[in-house]
Each structure stands twice: as C-alpha cells, then as structure tokens.
Design a protein around this motif. Structure first.
Motif, PDB file in Angstrom:
ATOM      1  N   LYS A   1       1.008  -0.997  -0.023  1.00  0.00           N
ATOM      2  CA  LYS A   1      -0.011  -0.167  -0.235  1.00  0.00           C
ATOM      3  C   LYS A   1       0.994   1.216   0.035  1.00  0.00           C
ATOM      4  O   LYS A   1       1.790   1.549   0.680  1.00  0.00           O
ATOM      5  N   TYR A   2       0.593   2.250  -0.717  1.00  0.00           N
ATOM      6  CA  TYR A   2       1.443   3.178  -0.903  1.00  0.00           C
ATOM      7  C   TYR A   2       0.431   4.532  -0.800  1.00  0.00           C
ATOM      8  O   TYR A   2      -0.663   4.733  -1.214  1.00  0.00           O
ATOM      9  N   ASN A   3       0.999   5.464   0.283  1.00  0.00           N
ATOM     10  CA  ASN A   3       0.046   6.691   0.269  1.00  0.00           C
ATOM     11  C   ASN A   3       0.697   7.442  -0.959  1.00  0.00           C
ATOM     12  O   ASN A   3       1.682   7.500  -1.607  1.00  0.00           O
ATOM     13  N   THR A   4       0.016   8.954  -0.764  1.00  0.00           N
ATOM     14  CA  THR A   4       0.266   9.865  -2.080  1.00  0.00           C
ATOM     15  C   THR A   4       1.736  10.318  -2.116  1.00  0.00           C
ATOM     16  O   THR A   4       2.414  10.185  -2.932  1.00  0.00           O
ATOM     17  N   LYS A   5       2.153  10.503  -0.792  1.00  0.00           N
ATOM     18  CA  LYS A   5       3.601  10.943  -0.702  1.00  0.00           C
ATOM     19  C   LYS A   5       4.526   9.975  -0.928  1.00  0.00           C
ATOM     20  O   LYS A   5       5.575  10.103  -2.139  1.00  0.00           O
ATOM     21  N   LYS A   6       4.565   8.858  -0.550  1.00  0.00           N
ATOM     22  CA  LYS A   6       5.209   7.489  -0.899  1.00  0.00           C
ATOM     23  C   LYS A   6       5.177   7.524  -2.418  1.00  0.00           C
ATOM     24  O   LYS A   6       6.471   7.049  -2.839  1.00  0.00           O
TER      25      LYS A   6
END
Length: 176
Positions: A2-7
């Motif tokens: 899972k990736y958040n927007t920043k990552k």
C-alpha cells in the motif's frame, strides 16, 4: 503493498531520477575498452532507498530498479539491455540486502561495493549464457576493479547524503 500519495510520488520521482542518471551516464564516454564497464551512478538511488528505513522497504528499491531498467530498455530500443541490466540489478539488490543485514548502517560504501561487484557478476553470467561461451569471464578482473571504484564512489555519495542532509533524509524517509 500500500502506497500513500507522498510515498507513491517519491517512488515515481526516484524512478525518474534513476532513469535520468542512467541517460546522462550513457553519454559519458569511458576511454576503457572493457565492454559493460560503467560508473553505475543510477545505483545511488537504489542504495538510498535501501538505507532510508521507515516505510521504505526492499520491495520499493526493487520497484524503482524494475521501472528504471524497463524504461531504459524502451528508450534505448535495446531489449537485450533489459536482460543484462535486470540480471545484474537483481543480483546486486539481493547481495546489498544481505550485506546490509550483516553489517551496520554505517557500512554504506561496503554495501555499495558488494552490490557493484554482484551487478558485474550478474551481467557476466548473462553474457556467458547469451554468447554460450565462457570467454567473457576474461573481462571479470577489469570489471572487479571498476566495480570497487564505482561502488566506493556511489557508496560515499549516499553516505554523504545521510551525514550532511539529515533533514532531507528524514523528510523522504518519513521521519520527523
């Protein structure tokens, strides 16, 4: 995964930076007559990701490596370069992970040299398979010397980033 927007943004940025470094490095004429001898500057990005910690894992380094190698093969139009680069990169990543786990985080240059040597070994193995000949192993001593030099350079570049720019590293590593 899972990736958040920043990552996700930083991962894409890392892949783009690695690709740009690869393209610039391809324009640097080396006066050596050893095929496959390069500076390996794009490895700075992979090494940086491996030592970031926090939410950054080996799979993120693998993803950036894969994207860079795929796009580089597409841009150059050389599909064989994908096989050589991916084999070398994958072996280098595995060796760097093993050496990193065995040593402390202060050993960035050692991890980098191990990765550079593994990358050269992976590429020589691919060349031997492709050419169906072991004659390519004659280049290995020169590639070892080049791997040590380039590995030290990229390793100290990343070490410098961590020591001289901790706020930047903290920002991209997700630490406060």
């Amino acid at each position: 995964m899972k990736y958040n927007t920043k990552k996700l943004t930083l991962t894409a940025l890392f892949a783009a930076i690695a690709l740009i470094i690869f393209i610039i490095e391809a324009q640097i004429p080396l006066s050596f007559s050893v095929p496959g001898l390069k500076l390996g500057l794009a490895n700075i990005v992979t090494l940086l990701i491996l030592f970031l910690g926090g939410s950054w894992k080996a799979r993120d380094a693998f993803l950036v490596l894969l994207v860079r190698v795929l796009l580089a093969a597409f841009i150059t139009g050389n599909t064989m370069s994908f096989a050589f680069s991916f084999a070398g990169g994958l072996l280098a990543l595995g060796v760097m992970l093993a050496v990193k786990m065995a040593l402390k985080d202060e050993a960035i240059p050692v991890v980098s040299v191990a990765g550079a040597l593994a990358h050269n070994a992976g590429q020589i193995a691919m060349a031997a398979l492709y050419m169906q000949s072991t004659s390519v192993f004659a280049y290995f001593p020169a590639l070892i010397a080049g791997g040590i030099i380039s590995g030290l350079f990229t390793g100290f570049a990343v070490y410098y980033l961590f020591k001289k720019h901790p706020k930047f590293i903290g920002f991209i590593g997700g630490k406060k």
